[in-house]
Design an enzyme around this catalytic site. Structure first.
Site, mmCIF file in Angstrom:
data_model
loop_
_atom_site.group_PDB
_atom_site.id
_atom_site.type_symbol
_atom_site.label_atom_id
_atom_site.label_comp_id
_atom_site.label_asym_id
_atom_site.label_seq_id
_atom_site.Cartn_x
_atom_site.Cartn_y
_atom_site.Cartn_z
ATOM 1 N N GLU A 301 0.814 -1.471 -0.141
ATOM 2 C CA GLU A 301 -0.074 0.010 0.249
ATOM 3 C C GLU A 301 0.854 1.383 -0.120
ATOM 4 O O GLU A 301 0.416 2.259 -0.596
ATOM 5 C CB GLU A 301 -0.903 -0.145 1.203
ATOM 6 N N HIS A 330 7.388 -26.697 0.558
ATOM 7 C CA HIS A 330 6.562 -27.863 -0.180
ATOM 8 C C HIS A 330 5.332 -27.451 -0.868
ATOM 9 O O HIS A 330 4.457 -28.169 -1.215
ATOM 10 C CB HIS A 330 6.133 -28.798 0.840
ATOM 11 N N LYS A 444 -13.058 1.474 -2.829
ATOM 12 C CA LYS A 444 -14.384 1.829 -1.787
ATOM 13 C C LYS A 444 -15.350 2.736 -2.535
ATOM 14 O O LYS A 444 -16.627 2.045 -2.099
ATOM 15 C CB LYS A 444 -13.603 2.792 -0.642
HETATM 16 O O1 PA5 Z 1 -3.064 1.716 5.796
HETATM 17 C C1 PA5 Z 1 -4.249 2.380 5.764
HETATM 18 O O2 PA5 Z 1 -4.389 3.551 5.799
HETATM 19 C C2 PA5 Z 1 -5.310 1.405 5.569
HETATM 20 O O3 PA5 Z 1 -4.994 0.121 5.119
HETATM 21 C C3 PA5 Z 1 -6.219 1.438 6.510
HETATM 22 O O4 PA5 Z 1 -5.693 1.023 7.825
HETATM 23 C C4 PA5 Z 1 -7.499 0.455 6.223
HETATM 24 O O5 PA5 Z 1 -8.118 1.170 5.053
HETATM 25 C C5 PA5 Z 1 -8.561 0.864 7.319
HETATM 26 O O6 PA5 Z 1 -8.803 2.235 7.467
HETATM 27 P P1 PA5 Z 1 -9.550 2.657 8.840
HETATM 28 O O7 PA5 Z 1 -8.682 2.516 10.028
HETATM 29 O O8 PA5 Z 1 -9.753 4.274 8.686
HETATM 30 O O9 PA5 Z 1 -10.842 2.039 9.145
#
Ligand code: PA5
Length: 477
Positions: A301, A330, A444
């Site tokens: 990410e 394996h 989203k």
């Molecule tokens: O790293 C990030 O920002 C994302 O992976 C969030 O953690 C994830 O989308 C969840 O978001 P939130 O904590 O706002 O629910």
């Protein structure tokens, strides 16, 4: 094994020998000069990160320094949860769940929830990070709401998955408990933004804050990860101490004196100059299995981006792959040794396991079995790691090893901070924004549009989706 320079704690170690041409040969290996030529860029990356620590999205760099009061509050709250509840359930997703899962697996008993209450000494612990309807039902089947505390974690306070879970459990609690149901919920979220903080204020939930300068995937050492760890009896001060030691260990702008900076430069060279676009994280320890999941999110990410900070198209990022030694020898190793030359394998090695399993003598008539007698699983797992490292080397494939002297709160704190630093430095070297996730936002918005959210931006997305080419029957068999 080295110790931290400021305290006697043993420190984790990065060994890149098996990446280098000295071992792998010129054709497939990395030359020291390929690393050294980026030393000016590395100094700049280091200095940029240092200069901005604590601000922008670099609040995670201060969590081991500025949380004394928060830690006090977490420990007091954890104590009362341990007294008042038999089950602790964390509801969250992505960065609000992967750290707690990884730390739980690393530092709690591997069959934590199955231990007797006397042995466990803490509530049973579940992390629900999906909206699979069968999973939610399965959770409700095994917990008793009257003795369960829920920690709802969402930094944005708006994530549909987590908020839908909140709606389900709050409704169930209201039915089962009635007056006082709010005592079963702890909210962890931003201090000002989002819906969860508004709900928390309205209902009077106990609340912990995720600093505005700490993004989801960098939040394990904030209340996101610390509360669950403390509830399970993990020494959270030691975990923060580990992060502090790693901070000290990585305080130089010299690539060869700062392991996180070296690792960032190495991965930068691998992906940008050598076409190594797959990063396999392969712990040789079940306790570290979910560290690979946590790393995968952090790496994917943060670094999977299509433009530089100046808006120039770039399309970068290594695809992280999760593997477990020896289990995946394996299943995946064949590909790693003979498939395309597009991968680097990172082994997570444990020097001293917390248990020793001795293999008894027996089966003397079968030489291939009998030789195991008198040895231990501890020796076997390391022999298999060395064997895999050698097989990769013979095949001209790159690997590197990060050794944890032992798995404990301190070394896990070190490891978390190490990977966070590597990610931030690599983002600097690539000149990308390592702290946003626009690609996730798109999915989203599209899914909310599918669900019929009537807000304007979702309506627009609905129209856009209706206009996209329709699927053809001929391609569905
Ligand atoms: O790293 C990030 O920002 C994302 O992976 C969030 O953690 C994830 O989308 C969840 O978001 P939130 O904590 O706002 O629910």
């Amino acid at each position: 094994m080295r110790n931290c320079e400021t305290c006697p704690a043993p420190i984790i170690e990065l060994d890149i020998n098996h990446l280098m041409s000295d071992m792998l040969g010129e054709k497939h290996g990395l030359n020291r000069s390929q690393i050294d030529k980026h030393s000016d860029a590395a100094v700049k990356a280091f200095e940029n990160i240092q200069a901005n620590r604590g601000s922008g999205w670099l609040g995670w760099m201060q969590l081991h320094i500025n949380q004394d009061d928060v830690v006090e509050d977490i420990l007091l709250t954890a104590d009362s949860i341990r007294k008042d509840f038999k089950t602790f359930v964390l509801l969250g997703i992505g960065g609000s769940a992967l750290g707690p899962i990884a730390v739980h697996q690393a530092l709690n008993h591997l069959h934590f929830n199955e231990l007797s209450d006397e042995k466990r000494k803490s509530p049973r612990f579940y992390v629900e990070d999906n909206v699979d309807p069968e999973r939610m039902q399965a959770l409700l089947d095994v917990i008793d709401l009257r003795t369960t505390c829920f920690n709802i974690i969402t930094k944005s306070g708006a994530t549909a998955e987590t908020m839908s879970q909140y709606l389900i459990v709050s409704e169930a609690l209201k039915k089962e408990i009635g007056k006082g149901w709010q005592k079963h919920i702890i909210a962890t979220t931003d201090k000002e933004k989002g819906n969860l903080i508004k709900l928390a204020k309205k209902e009077g939930f106990k609340t912990f804050y995720i600093p505005s300068t700490v993004g989801g995937r960098f939040s394990q050492l904030s209340p996101v990860g610390l509360l669950a760890a403390a509830v399970c009896g993990i020494d959270i001060r030691s975990m923060l101490g580990g992060a502090s030691c790693m901070d000290q260990t990585c305080c130089s702008s010299d690539i060869w004196k700062n392991p996180a900076l070296l690792e960032a430069v190495v991965q930068f060279v691998l992906m940008q100059e050598m076409g190594i676009n797959i990063h396999v994280m392969m712990p040789y320890a079940d306790s570290l299995k979910y560290m690979a999941d946590w790393f995968s999110q952090l790496w994917a990410e943060s670094l999977g981006k299509n433009i530089t900070r100046k808006g120039v198209p770039i399309n970068v990022g290594q695809t992280p792959v999760k593997a477990l030694g020896v289990t995946d020898q394996h299943s995946q190793l064949q590909l790693y040794t003979e498939g395309p030359f597009d991968k680097v394998i990172t082994f997570l090695k444990v020097e001293k396991f917390r248990s020793k399993t001795v293999i008894p003598h027996g089966c003397e008539e079968f030489e291939d079995v009998a030789f195991l007698g008198g040895k231990s699983h501890n020796e076997l797992i390391e022999a298999e790691r060395i064997g895999t490292e050698y097989a990769l080397l013979r095949a001209g494939r790159m690997s590197q090893t990060i050794t944890l002297p032992v798995v404990n709160a301190h070394t896990i704190g070190q490891l978390i901070y190490f990977f966070e630093l590597v990610t931030a430095y690599t983002g600097e070297l690539l000149d990308i924004d390592a702290f946003n996730q626009p690609g996730v936002e798109e999915s989203k918005i599209a899914s909310y549009a599918v669900l019929g959210n009537t807000a304007e931006k979702y309506q627009k997305k609905q129209d856009e989706m209706t206009d996209s080419p329709s699927e053809k029957e001929q391609y569905i068999l």
